[in-house]
Scaffold this active site. Structure first.
Site, short mmCIF file in Angstrom:
data_model
loop_
_atom_site.label_atom_id
_atom_site.label_comp_id
_atom_site.label_asym_id
_atom_site.label_seq_id
_atom_site.Cartn_x
_atom_site.Cartn_y
_atom_site.Cartn_z
N ASN A 10 0.86 -1.18 0.00
CA ASN A 10 0.00 0.00 0.00
C ASN A 10 0.90 1.24 0.00
OD1 ASN A 10 -1.81 2.03 0.44
ND2 ASN A 10 -2.56 1.28 2.42
N LYS A 12 0.06 4.23 -0.28
CA LYS A 12 -0.63 5.39 0.32
C LYS A 12 -0.42 6.64 -0.55
CE LYS A 12 -0.38 3.08 4.73
NZ LYS A 12 -0.36 3.16 6.17
N HIS A 95 -9.57 0.89 4.90
CA HIS A 95 -8.29 1.12 5.58
C HIS A 95 -8.52 2.03 6.79
CE1 HIS A 95 -4.24 2.39 6.48
NE2 HIS A 95 -3.83 1.32 5.82
N GLU A 97 -6.98 4.47 7.86
CA GLU A 97 -6.84 5.90 7.56
C GLU A 97 -8.11 6.46 6.94
OE1 GLU A 97 -3.15 5.34 5.49
OE2 GLU A 97 -2.27 4.77 7.41
N GLU A 165 -5.26 -5.13 10.40
CA GLU A 165 -4.25 -4.11 10.63
C GLU A 165 -4.55 -3.39 11.94
OE1 GLU A 165 -2.36 -2.91 6.56
OE2 GLU A 165 -4.00 -1.56 7.01
N GLY A 171 2.44 2.22 10.75
CA GLY A 171 3.37 3.34 10.60
C GLY A 171 4.08 3.71 11.88
N SER A 211 3.50 -2.16 10.29
CA SER A 211 4.95 -2.17 10.50
C SER A 211 5.63 -3.49 10.08
CB SER A 211 5.29 -1.82 11.95
OG SER A 211 4.85 -0.51 12.24
O1 G3P Z 1 -2.01 -0.75 4.62
C1 G3P Z 1 -0.74 -0.95 5.13
C2 G3P Z 1 -0.52 -0.24 6.38
O2 G3P Z 1 -1.49 0.53 6.90
C3 G3P Z 1 0.62 -0.59 7.21
O3 G3P Z 1 1.49 0.47 7.12
O4 G3P Z 1 3.67 1.56 7.18
O5 G3P Z 1 2.88 0.23 9.13
O6 G3P Z 1 3.54 -0.93 7.06
P1 G3P Z 1 2.98 0.32 7.67
#
Ligand code: G3P
Length: 248
Positions: A10, A12, A95, A97, A165, A171, A211
């Site tokens: 993703n 983003k 998602h 977000e 997630e 993140g 993450s």
């Molecule tokens: O959709 C993937 C996501 O929200 C995870 O983000 O940066 O933690 O891998 P990240």
């Protein structure tokens, strides 16, 4: 029943036409495990360019969102039908977000999921709890509520990949331990067995996001109910290839 391992990237709201070119070149020149289904999700503006650059490779593209209405006065939106028209095979929906920053409700996510499936798209359906909810021991209640909303509108789950997630892991560099992730994935599969039937539960792919990185993917990938990953930050780096190849 064997489930094909699935890794989504993703991207983003990141990248430029130039940087996405480099990213797709990394993907097309890398040796990717042929037993893994790989999907990358660039911003809407870059979808067609990336799709074109990936032609001939096994990597597919996903939109990061879509609107459930076919067309009309919905400024700024892209419909599921437009994605279908452009031969974009996948869409990420729900998602965190989108749910948090853009206030998408469970019912809206469900409506979008139903519309995407009706347009013959495949859906990466994201669910997950906040830190506050986890600390209040509400994790399973939250994901079940999010899943129930979709099940109220969708009977056939064969084109859905569920992405668990946990919001606190997105993140933050704070990945769920493999035990924490497995526990929730198992609960999701149990929900699927109870609600959708044993066969659907056995074939439903449940992937983990939050993450995920080269250094933690192998251990997570070994868990019996983790069928892949949805990767954010690390999907913008060459490290993504190591995550795709986590089972090697
Ligand atoms: O959709 C993937 C996501 O929200 C995870 O983000 O940066 O933690 O891998 P990240």
């Amino acid at each position: 029943m064997a489930r094909t391992f699935f890794v989504g990237g993703n991207w983003k709201m990141n990248g430029s036409l130039e940087s996405t070119k480099e990213l797709t070149q990394t993907l097309t020149s890398a040796k990717l495990d042929s037993n893994v289904e790989v999907v990358v999700s660039p911003p809407a503006l870059h979808l067609l360019t990336v799709q074109e650059a990936l032609k001939g490779s096994s990597v597919k593209v996903a939109a990061q969102n879509a609107y459930h209405k076919a067309s009309g006065a919905f400024t700024g939106e892209i419909s599921v039908n437009m994605l279908k028209d452009a031969s974009i095979p996948w869409v990420i929906l729900g998602h965190s977000e989108r749910r948090t920053l853009f206030h998408e409700s469970d019912a809206q996510v469900a409506e979008k999921t139903a519309a995407a499936l009706a347009a013959d798209l495949s859906v990466i359906l994201c669910i997950g709890e906040t830190l506050e909810q986890r600390e209040a021991n509400q994790t399973v209640d939250v994901v079940v509520r999010q899943l129930d909303a979709v099940a109220a509108q969708v009977k056939d789950w064969s084109k859905i990949v569920v992405a668990y997630e946990p919001v606190w892991a997105i993140g933050t560099g704070k990945v769920a331990t493999s035990e924490q992730a497995q526990e929730v994935h198992a609960a999701i599969r149990k929900w699927a067995a109870d609600k959708l039937g044993k066969t659907t539960a056995e074939t439903l792919r449940i992937i983990y996001g939050g993450s995920v990185a080269g250094k933690n993917c192998k251990e997570l990938a070994q868990q019996p109910d983790i069928d892949g990953f949805l990767v954010g930050g690390a999907s913008l780096k060459p490290e993504f290839v190591d995550i795709v190849n986590a089972n090697n």
